[in-house]
Design a protein around this motif. Structure first.
Motif, PDB file in Angstrom:
ATOM      1  N   LEU A 294     -39.670 130.006  21.803  1.00  0.00           N
ATOM      2  CA  LEU A 294     -38.844 131.209  21.768  1.00  0.00           C
ATOM      3  C   LEU A 294     -38.553 131.526  20.365  1.00  0.00           C
ATOM      4  O   LEU A 294     -37.635 132.624  20.106  1.00  0.00           O
ATOM      5  CB  LEU A 294     -37.774 131.130  22.627  1.00  0.00           C
ATOM      6  N   ASP A 295     -38.798 130.862  19.465  1.00  0.00           N
ATOM      7  CA  ASP A 295     -38.551 130.972  18.114  1.00  0.00           C
ATOM      8  C   ASP A 295     -37.053 130.926  17.879  1.00  0.00           C
ATOM      9  O   ASP A 295     -36.443 129.964  18.295  1.00  0.00           O
ATOM     10  CB  ASP A 295     -39.074 132.464  17.593  1.00  0.00           C
ATOM     11  N   ASP A 296     -36.171 132.108  17.559  1.00  0.00           N
ATOM     12  CA  ASP A 296     -34.798 132.041  17.289  1.00  0.00           C
ATOM     13  C   ASP A 296     -34.038 132.462  18.466  1.00  0.00           C
ATOM     14  O   ASP A 296     -32.777 132.404  18.507  1.00  0.00           O
ATOM     15  CB  ASP A 296     -34.397 132.941  16.033  1.00  0.00           C
ATOM     16  N   ALA A 297     -34.779 132.945  19.589  1.00  0.00           N
ATOM     17  CA  ALA A 297     -34.070 133.395  20.547  1.00  0.00           C
ATOM     18  C   ALA A 297     -33.617 132.199  21.555  1.00  0.00           C
ATOM     19  O   ALA A 297     -34.184 130.999  21.637  1.00  0.00           O
ATOM     20  CB  ALA A 297     -34.999 134.170  21.474  1.00  0.00           C
ATOM     21  N   THR A 298     -32.408 132.437  22.325  1.00  0.00           N
ATOM     22  CA  THR A 298     -32.060 131.504  23.302  1.00  0.00           C
ATOM     23  C   THR A 298     -32.164 132.210  24.906  1.00  0.00           C
ATOM     24  O   THR A 298     -31.911 133.334  24.866  1.00  0.00           O
ATOM     25  CB  THR A 298     -30.694 130.963  22.969  1.00  0.00           C
TER      26      THR A 298
END
Length: 458
Positions: A294-298
């Protein structure tokens, strides 16, 4: 009394009555004396319903038919108070409050007119004259509009809770706890030293008595929380996770297609398919986050059932956040294929979330009438600078698997583990599921058993 004190909830105690005075100046008057004819009628009605298995039926429904519950009618604040009452229970404290609250909610659900503040009553044991009341000792104390909570507890509440292993109570009942037997009405100013979630219990009493809480909904929420903490549920959770480990150690259920097939079967066969669909989607995002997809997403923690609306600040059942803002959201729509009204609701929500770039709906079967909605979808996209999609469950899953090259091989196994652990109440930080999970987890265990290495002769 000073003017400042008049603005606080307070209790006035007189020789033969008490008055609970609210901050707005309103008051409730509680007379002492033998049980009134009205209270006697209410107590008989309550006894008949409890004798008929009311609490037993509620427990069984909470355990086996979560889709039939009305606990979703509770506000988030009241839900949290109920959960805190259960979480405060240890081997030493908190059990009596839980038992009493079960009784109070049951009383209010059966006989809404009955006060749950007045826990003592005697029929004709105290004559209604001043001299007799003055001579009465503590054991003879009685509220005119009260009911005997001790007898109700001893006969119907504690035995049922003990039989289902929900609370470890003394067989004589929780009302033997002296701190619950003071001769004052239960209220926000009840001073007895009660161990456990005392303040939460008192807040709940005020909300129940002032009509802010649906007592049946609150009772079901409380029972559901207790069911999710029982020894039987813990054993089921451990058994299901052990079954999953055996399956995955044998290299079964490790590919995309077989995991999706299992998820869809559980979704179709379970009692509350819509919620299982939400959990399935959310746990896939959990797994994607774990593998770094999700790369930098949470992933935003799973919302409570039916809370994806403007009041709760949700856009969808599954949401991704970045820098404190929701950037992607998906709403599960089980059994719905034409979503014209939902598009208008989405349009309203998007006005409150300007950082979102991707949003959509996921249907359990193929969506319909997409051509009729295409123009409105385009308008919403232009207005909010967002991409709007309506996908089938299969299409959405394929899209998530395709969003990253990182950890794709381990993603199916991680997804199924996240799904099982979430239903087993092992991921309360990211998946705080407050519905009773016993039936759902039991169904999943049965599905896993069909695939077990032993069943397949491996």
């Amino acid at each position: 009394m000073s003017d400042s004190n008049r603005d606080e909830l307070h209790l006035r105690v007189y020789r033969h009555r008490s008055e609970l005075v609210r901050p707005d100046g309103g008051k409730d008057v509680f007379l002492e004396g033998a049980q009134s004819a009205g209270a006697s009628v209410r107590q008989k009605a309550i006894v008949e319903v409890l004798k008929g298995g009311f609490l037993e039926a509620q427990i069984i429904m909470c355990r086996d038919q979560p889709g039939q519950l009305v606990s979703s009618q509770l506000s988030e604040a009241h839900r949290q108070l109920l959960d805190q009452v259960v979480e405060a229970v240890t081997s030493e404290v908190g059990r009596a409050i839980v038992g009493l609250l079960v009784l109070q909610l049951g009383i209010k659900a059966i006989a809404p007119q009955q006060s749950i503040r007045l826990h003592k009553a005697r029929r004709g044991s105290i004559r209604n004259n001043a001299h007799a009341r003055d001579e009465a000792n503590a054991d003879q104390f009685s509220w005119a509009e009260g009911i005997s909570m001790r007898s109700l507890d001893r006969e119907y509440i504690t035995p049922t809770l003990r039989a289902h292993g929900l609370v470890k109570l003394n067989k004589d009942g929780f009302m033997m706890t002296r701190s619950l037997a003071e001769n004052y009405p239960y209220s926000g100013v009840y001073k007895a030293a009660i161990r456990g979630a005392r303040q939460q219990w008192l807040h709940l009493i005020e909300a129940i008595e002032t009509g802010q809480i649906n007592p049946l909904a609150a009772l079901q929420q409380l029972l559901s929380a207790l069911l999710n903490k029982t020894t039987e549920f813990t054993r089921l959770a451990e058994d299901t996770l052990a079954q999953l480990k055996r399956i995955q150690d044998a290299s079964l259920l490790r590919d995309h297609e077989s995991v999706v097939a299992l998820m869809k079967r559980h979704m179709q066969e379970t009692d509350y398919s819509a919620r299982i669909m939400e959990i399935s989607m959310h746990t896939l995002m959990q797994a994607l986050q774990e593998v770094g997809g999700l790369d930098d997403a949470t992933v935003v923690p799973l919302s409570q059932m039916r809370s994806a609306n403007k009041k709760h600040g949700n856009v969808g059942d599954v949401e991704l956040m970045e820098d404190g803002n929701i950037i992607e959201a998906w709403d599960a729509k089980f059994g719905e294929t034409y979503l014209r009204d939902e598009l208008e609701e989405l349009n309203d929500k998007l006005g409150l979330h300007e950082a979102i770039t991707k949003v959509g709906f996921v249907t359990s079967t193929e969506p319909e009438y997409l051509d009729k909605m295409a123009k409105r979808i385009s308008e919403i996209e232009d207005l909010h600078q967002v991409r709007v999609s309506i996908l089938s469950f299969d299409q959405w899953i394929d899209q998530q698997f395709a969003r990253t090259d990182v950890g794709v091989e381990e993603l199916p196994a991680r997804w199924l583990l996240a799904y099982t652990e979430s239903l087993a109440q092992r991921r309360q930080d990211i998946a705080p599921i407050d519905e009773p999970c016993f039936a759902w987890l039991s169904e999943l265990r049965d599905l896993l058993t069909e695939i077990s290495p032993a069943r397949k002769g491996l």
